[in-house]
Design a protein around this motif. Structure first.
Motif, PDB file in Angstrom:
ATOM      1  N   SER A  73       0.858  -1.180   0.000  1.00  0.00           N
ATOM      2  CA  SER A  73       0.000   0.000   0.000  1.00  0.00           C
ATOM      3  C   SER A  73       0.892   1.227   0.000  1.00  0.00           C
ATOM      4  CB  SER A  73      -0.907   0.001   1.230  1.00  0.00           C
ATOM      5  OG  SER A  73      -1.663   1.203   1.296  1.00  0.00           O
ATOM      6  N   ALA A  74       0.546   2.196  -0.820  1.00  0.00           N
ATOM      7  CA  ALA A  74       1.352   3.409  -0.932  1.00  0.00           C
ATOM      8  C   ALA A  74       0.494   4.646  -0.704  1.00  0.00           C
ATOM      9  CB  ALA A  74       2.019   3.497  -2.297  1.00  0.00           C
ATOM     10  N   VAL A  75       1.058   5.604   0.013  1.00  0.00           N
ATOM     11  CA  VAL A  75       0.466   6.931   0.158  1.00  0.00           C
ATOM     12  C   VAL A  75       1.395   7.921  -0.534  1.00  0.00           C
ATOM     13  CG1 VAL A  75      -0.164   8.769   1.765  1.00  0.00           C
ATOM     14  CG2 VAL A  75      -0.709   6.390   2.305  1.00  0.00           C
ATOM     15  N   LEU A  76       0.874   8.632  -1.513  1.00  0.00           N
ATOM     16  CA  LEU A  76       1.635   9.638  -2.236  1.00  0.00           C
ATOM     17  C   LEU A  76       1.154  11.012  -1.793  1.00  0.00           C
ATOM     18  CD1 LEU A  76       0.876   7.104  -4.353  1.00  0.00           C
ATOM     19  CD2 LEU A  76       2.420   8.416  -5.816  1.00  0.00           C
ATOM     20  N   LEU A  77       2.094  11.888  -1.454  1.00  0.00           N
ATOM     21  CA  LEU A  77       1.766  13.223  -0.969  1.00  0.00           C
ATOM     22  C   LEU A  77       2.353  14.282  -1.893  1.00  0.00           C
ATOM     23  CD1 LEU A  77       2.380  12.778   2.867  1.00  0.00           C
ATOM     24  CD2 LEU A  77       0.234  12.524   1.601  1.00  0.00           C
ATOM     25  N   ARG A  78       1.583  15.362  -2.072  1.00  0.00           N
ATOM     26  CA  ARG A  78       2.033  16.436  -2.955  1.00  0.00           C
ATOM     27  C   ARG A  78       2.944  17.399  -2.197  1.00  0.00           C
ATOM     28  NH1 ARG A  78       0.723  17.338  -7.778  1.00  0.00           N
ATOM     29  NH2 ARG A  78      -1.140  16.021  -7.650  1.00  0.00           N
ATOM     30  N   GLU A  79       4.059  17.748  -2.808  1.00  0.00           N
ATOM     31  CA  GLU A  79       4.992  18.693  -2.199  1.00  0.00           C
ATOM     32  C   GLU A  79       4.378  20.090  -2.168  1.00  0.00           C
ATOM     33  OE1 GLU A  79       8.488  18.404  -4.537  1.00  0.00           O
ATOM     34  OE2 GLU A  79       8.947  16.348  -3.914  1.00  0.00           O
ATOM     35  N   GLY A  80       4.794  20.885  -1.186  1.00  0.00           N
ATOM     36  CA  GLY A  80       4.278  22.241  -1.058  1.00  0.00           C
ATOM     37  C   GLY A  80       5.242  23.103  -0.274  1.00  0.00           C
ATOM     38  N   GLU A  81       4.764  24.241   0.169  1.00  0.00           N
ATOM     39  CA  GLU A  81       5.599  25.174   0.913  1.00  0.00           C
ATOM     40  C   GLU A  81       5.851  24.648   2.315  1.00  0.00           C
ATOM     41  OE1 GLU A  81       5.547  29.879   2.342  1.00  0.00           O
ATOM     42  OE2 GLU A  81       4.002  29.078   0.996  1.00  0.00           O
ATOM     43  N   GLN A  82       7.099  24.687   2.744  1.00  0.00           N
ATOM     44  CA  GLN A  82       7.455  24.229   4.085  1.00  0.00           C
ATOM     45  C   GLN A  82       6.920  25.213   5.122  1.00  0.00           C
ATOM     46  OE1 GLN A  82       8.721  21.456   4.903  1.00  0.00           O
ATOM     47  NE2 GLN A  82       9.641  21.658   6.930  1.00  0.00           N
ATOM     48  N   PRO A  83       6.258  24.753   6.201  1.00  0.00           N
ATOM     49  CA  PRO A  83       5.746  25.663   7.227  1.00  0.00           C
ATOM     50  C   PRO A  83       6.879  26.484   7.860  1.00  0.00           C
ATOM     51  CG  PRO A  83       4.800  23.479   7.482  1.00  0.00           C
ATOM     52  CD  PRO A  83       5.881  23.351   6.457  1.00  0.00           C
ATOM     53  N   ALA A  84       6.554  27.690   8.251  1.00  0.00           N
ATOM     54  CA  ALA A  84       7.547  28.561   8.884  1.00  0.00           C
ATOM     55  C   ALA A  84       7.852  28.074  10.287  1.00  0.00           C
ATOM     56  CB  ALA A  84       7.013  29.997   8.923  1.00  0.00           C
ATOM     57  N   GLY A  85       9.041  28.416  10.769  1.00  0.00           N
ATOM     58  CA  GLY A  85       9.437  28.059  12.124  1.00  0.00           C
ATOM     59  C   GLY A  85      10.130  26.713  12.175  1.00  0.00           C
ATOM     60  N   GLY A  86      10.671  26.404  13.328  1.00  0.00           N
ATOM     61  CA  GLY A  86      11.385  25.153  13.501  1.00  0.00           C
ATOM     62  C   GLY A  86      10.503  24.069  14.093  1.00  0.00           C
ATOM     63  N   GLN A  87      11.106  22.905  14.317  1.00  0.00           N
ATOM     64  CA  GLN A  87      10.438  21.765  14.916  1.00  0.00           C
ATOM     65  C   GLN A  87      11.003  21.522  16.317  1.00  0.00           C
ATOM     66  OE1 GLN A  87       8.037  21.638  12.012  1.00  0.00           O
ATOM     67  NE2 GLN A  87       7.911  19.811  13.297  1.00  0.00           N
ATOM     68  N   THR A  88      10.177  20.941  17.198  1.00  0.00           N
ATOM     69  CA  THR A  88      10.655  20.634  18.548  1.00  0.00           C
ATOM     70  C   THR A  88      11.579  19.427  18.550  1.00  0.00           C
ATOM     71  OG1 THR A  88       8.680  19.291  18.960  1.00  0.00           O
ATOM     72  CG2 THR A  88       8.602  21.618  19.616  1.00  0.00           C
ATOM     73  N   LEU A  89      11.481  18.586  17.518  1.00  0.00           N
ATOM     74  CA  LEU A  89      12.327  17.398  17.408  1.00  0.00           C
ATOM     75  C   LEU A  89      12.770  17.237  15.971  1.00  0.00           C
ATOM     76  CD1 LEU A  89      13.532  14.755  18.596  1.00  0.00           C
ATOM     77  CD2 LEU A  89      11.357  13.646  18.024  1.00  0.00           C
TER      78      LEU A  89
END
Length: 232
Positions: A73-89
């Motif tokens: 089973s495959a899930v394909l996701l469309r690329e887009g603009e990266q959210p602003a700010g950093g990640q906690t991990l």
């Protein structure tokens, strides 16, 4: 028998060929391995399950003339603009340099691909390897980045489930590959980052890298494979 890694690679190839597009790539691939495959021609049949604006889902059935041997089973996701700010991990870039010499071939099993162990096999702590495909999956057809990492992902089971004496006591029933991006280049790095087991059932996890940094994760479930017991 036909090795399970090839079944995952063939499923990834079919799903990517039929459903991926520029900017729409496989972000999750789950491969279920029902039973060992004899050395017979393999058929991969795919079905489009959902086709949305940003998410596409497709399934694949893997079979021989003796019946179904696996599914994917495959899930394909469309690329887009990266959210602003950093990640906690954030998963850090690992400190393993790309191999600069030929793979070391030990005694016993010799893989049909290049393999570099950067940690001692069976030593305590996270196991690390670099792998590189040396053969086309399909004759006269280049190995795509997705197929390359799908082939490498099957090594998550021996890497995360390796026993302290270098013996593999579990055989995987599946693997789930998740990707933030497709790999760049021919080298795929795997680092075991988790193992849990009890009553003969195990789950393992690895982090996947290319020479530019981490690209995703792979988890497996596995069942105890005592000497003399074959099949899944």
């Amino acid at each position: 028998m036909l090795h399970g890694r090839l079944l995952g690679g063939l499923a990834a190839r079919a799903l990517e060929e039929r459903y991926a597009q520029p900017g729409l790539h496989v972000a999750r691939l789950t491969v279920d391995l029902f039973r060992n495959s004899p050395l017979l021609p393999v058929t991969v049949e795919t079905t489009l399950v959902r086709d949305g604006r940003r998410i596409r889902v497709a399934d694949a059935i893997i079979s021989t003339d003796q019946g179904v041997i696996g599914r994917a089973s495959a899930v394909l996701l469309r690329e887009g603009e990266q959210p602003a700010g950093g990640q906690t991990l954030v998963t850090p870039v690992w400190d393993e340099p790309a191999p600069d010499g030929p793979p070391v071939q030990g005694e016993g099993w010799r893989p049909p691909f290049d393999l570099w162990w950067t940690t001692g096999r069976g030593t305590s702590g996270p196991g690390r390897v670099w792998v590189r495909e040396t053969h086309p999956l399909v004759t006269d057809e280049p190995v795509t980045p997705l197929v390359r990492v799908a082939l490498a992902a099957d090594f998550a089971s021996p890497l995360s489930n390796m026993g302290a004496e270098g013996r593999l006591g579990f055989i995987n029933a599946d693997y789930t590959l998740t990707l933030a991006r497709l790999p760049a280049g021919e080298l795929i790095g795997l680092e075991a980052t988790g193992h849990l087991s009890g009553s003969g059932v195990a789950t393992g996890q690895v982090t996947l890298h290319d020479t530019e940094g981490p690209i995703g994760f792979c988890t497996v479930t596995a069942v105890a494979n005592a000497v003399g017991l074959g099949g899944r």
